[in-house]
Design a protein around this motif. Sequence first.
Motif, PDB file in Angstrom:
ATOM      1  N   ILE A 523       0.828  -1.206   0.000  1.00  0.00           N
ATOM      2  CA  ILE A 523       0.000   0.000   0.000  1.00  0.00           C
ATOM      3  C   ILE A 523       0.863   1.256   0.000  1.00  0.00           C
ATOM      4  N   ARG A 524       1.923   1.223   0.795  1.00  0.00           N
ATOM      5  CA  ARG A 524       2.809   2.382   0.884  1.00  0.00           C
ATOM      6  C   ARG A 524       3.807   2.441  -0.271  1.00  0.00           C
ATOM      7  N   LYS A 525       3.654   1.457  -1.206  1.00  0.00           N
ATOM      8  CA  LYS A 525       4.517   1.393  -2.393  1.00  0.00           C
ATOM      9  C   LYS A 525       5.990   1.274  -2.023  1.00  0.00           C
ATOM     10  N   LEU A 526       6.242   0.491  -0.974  1.00  0.00           N
ATOM     11  CA  LEU A 526       7.617   0.201  -0.585  1.00  0.00           C
ATOM     12  C   LEU A 526       8.135  -1.064  -1.257  1.00  0.00           C
ATOM     13  N   ILE A 527       7.248  -1.721  -2.038  1.00  0.00           N
ATOM     14  CA  ILE A 527       7.624  -2.900  -2.803  1.00  0.00           C
ATOM     15  C   ILE A 527       7.353  -2.598  -4.266  1.00  0.00           C
ATOM     16  N   GLU A 528       8.288  -2.950  -5.114  1.00  0.00           N
ATOM     17  CA  GLU A 528       8.072  -2.747  -6.544  1.00  0.00           C
ATOM     18  C   GLU A 528       6.994  -3.705  -7.036  1.00  0.00           C
ATOM     19  N   THR A 529       6.024  -3.189  -7.757  1.00  0.00           N
ATOM     20  CA  THR A 529       4.937  -4.009  -8.297  1.00  0.00           C
ATOM     21  C   THR A 529       4.946  -3.909  -9.807  1.00  0.00           C
ATOM     22  N   GLU A 530       3.972  -4.578 -10.431  1.00  0.00           N
ATOM     23  CA  GLU A 530       3.955  -4.596 -11.887  1.00  0.00           C
ATOM     24  C   GLU A 530       3.571  -3.224 -12.434  1.00  0.00           C
ATOM     25  N   PRO A 531       3.945  -2.907 -13.669  1.00  0.00           N
ATOM     26  CA  PRO A 531       3.611  -1.606 -14.257  1.00  0.00           C
ATOM     27  C   PRO A 531       2.111  -1.358 -14.264  1.00  0.00           C
ATOM     28  N   ALA A 532       1.758  -0.087 -14.210  1.00  0.00           N
ATOM     29  CA  ALA A 532       0.341   0.274 -14.186  1.00  0.00           C
ATOM     30  C   ALA A 532      -0.382  -0.218 -15.431  1.00  0.00           C
ATOM     31  N   SER A 533       0.349  -0.343 -16.557  1.00  0.00           N
ATOM     32  CA  SER A 533      -0.284  -0.786 -17.784  1.00  0.00           C
ATOM     33  C   SER A 533      -0.840  -2.198 -17.640  1.00  0.00           C
TER      34      SER A 533
END
Length: 547
Positions: A523-533
């Motif tokens: 939630i805090r974006k402290l982990i890299e996730t997949e691209p928004a696309s």
Amino acid sequence: MYDYLIIGAGSAGCVLANRLSEDPDCRVLLLEAGPRDWHPFIHMPAGLAKLVGQKGVNWNYDTAPEPQLNGRRLWWPRGKVLGGSSSINAMCYTRGVADDYNDWAAQGADGWDWSHALPYFKRAERNARGAGALHGAEGPLYVSDLRYTNPLSSAFIDAGQQAGYRRNDDFNGEDQTGFGFYQVTQKEGARCSTAVAYLGPARGRPNLKVVTGALVRRVLLENGRAVGVAYARGGREIKARAAREVLLSGGAINSPQLLMLSGIGPADHLRRHGITVKVDSPQVGQNLQDHLDICTLQYSTQRVTYDRTSELKTAYDYFLRGHSGPGSSNIAEAGAFVRSPLAPDHRADIQLHFVPAMLDDHGRNRLAGDGYTLHACFLRPRSRGRISLNNADPRTNARIEANYLSDPDGFDLKMMVECAKLSRELFAQKAFDAYRGALIYPSRSDLSDNELVEFIRAKAETVYHPSGTCRMGSDEASVVDPQLRVRGVEGLRVIDASVMPQLIGGNTNAPTIMIAERASDLIRKLIETEPASERAVESLTVASAVG
């Protein structure tokens, strides 16, 4: 207006409230349907036996009639109080094994394999034995060795060794198998629920508001986005709005129920109850899994059990003598993980909880005399059930169809017979010679497999591990994606045991806490996730105000 609204102050919700409110600029509202965790029996570990009848802290669910269990309705206790089920459980701290989480990843839960999960187990944990490769010592959740144990619990461990199994002093170590005492979520002899570990230290923060007695009725959706919730408190409906996200942490029963009440679920089912369909998500409420448990009971010839322990003396010793004595016991002191002859791989497939007291029907049926009980459950059931609505009233409990023993090849039933046989074998060991009285359940030691089947159908119960009803995965049919975001809705996540793709091999409280710890970083974006696309190309039917 808040940044985050958290629904449910249980094992996951309290973790989220703490972690998200660490940012002083982030405003967090935590809503809990139950009361504060004020009851002294919550905090005295042995008080869990008295919490059985405390309706004020328990949802007191019952399943629908179970076809494979003689049509019985099984009682499913779940915590309805700050801390949720972590405030009423037996405090056993187990995680399962690495391959349980690797299986999650193989089933599409990207980023939830063991290498990603372990750091969050360690971040949560404050183990009394210190830090190590598999344990943390700086987290908020205290994990301790029991201060007091009954001599019968030691006899059980001895019986396991006499039967040819190894002693194991750490079920969360390199090898899960063996017999030993459980470590427990306790701090200085008192229960360490998530309300104590996580919510307590955060309660003084001005950016965190906690509201109890708040029954959430629905998630508010506008233009495909969750923007808030409507909840009932004090006889009136109140609405709260979220600037960032709504986080649903109601558990394996309440989370799918609330999604459906909000219009997110199987379209035909929602329409039958007059609910406007916002997102047609057929798997909401499906994939329900639980550990079915069979108890073997035997009388004790010695009065060393907890059956007739003086409650007044136990409480006196505990509260006035530094949280000592039997009051600090979690009752299910010892246990084991065993690999049966039917195990398909290297993992243990049976878990045992030994109780130096007679527990029939979850302790609700009090038996005269003294005795001891052995719980045995199959760890990886193949049967699947579901959660559905009885009606569109949020005050009505959901319909629970566990569908125990319903797998087509009958493997679950075969494993339950193995559980009963193992229990019988252990009670016959020399270690119990000094205590062994007459059998209670089953009443004979020479039952055939067919007779054991009838015993199981008549007496098996839940061991309190429901999960899987908002399945996480990378496929379009999954309810939530690997970032725990509800498919078809922006700004809404589910974070609790309901997201588990598959039940882990052990107790579910520690894994639920791990899920919430990792979710807070997502939630805090402290982990890299997949691209928004990649998020944008999800294809899930979003119905437009179809009633």
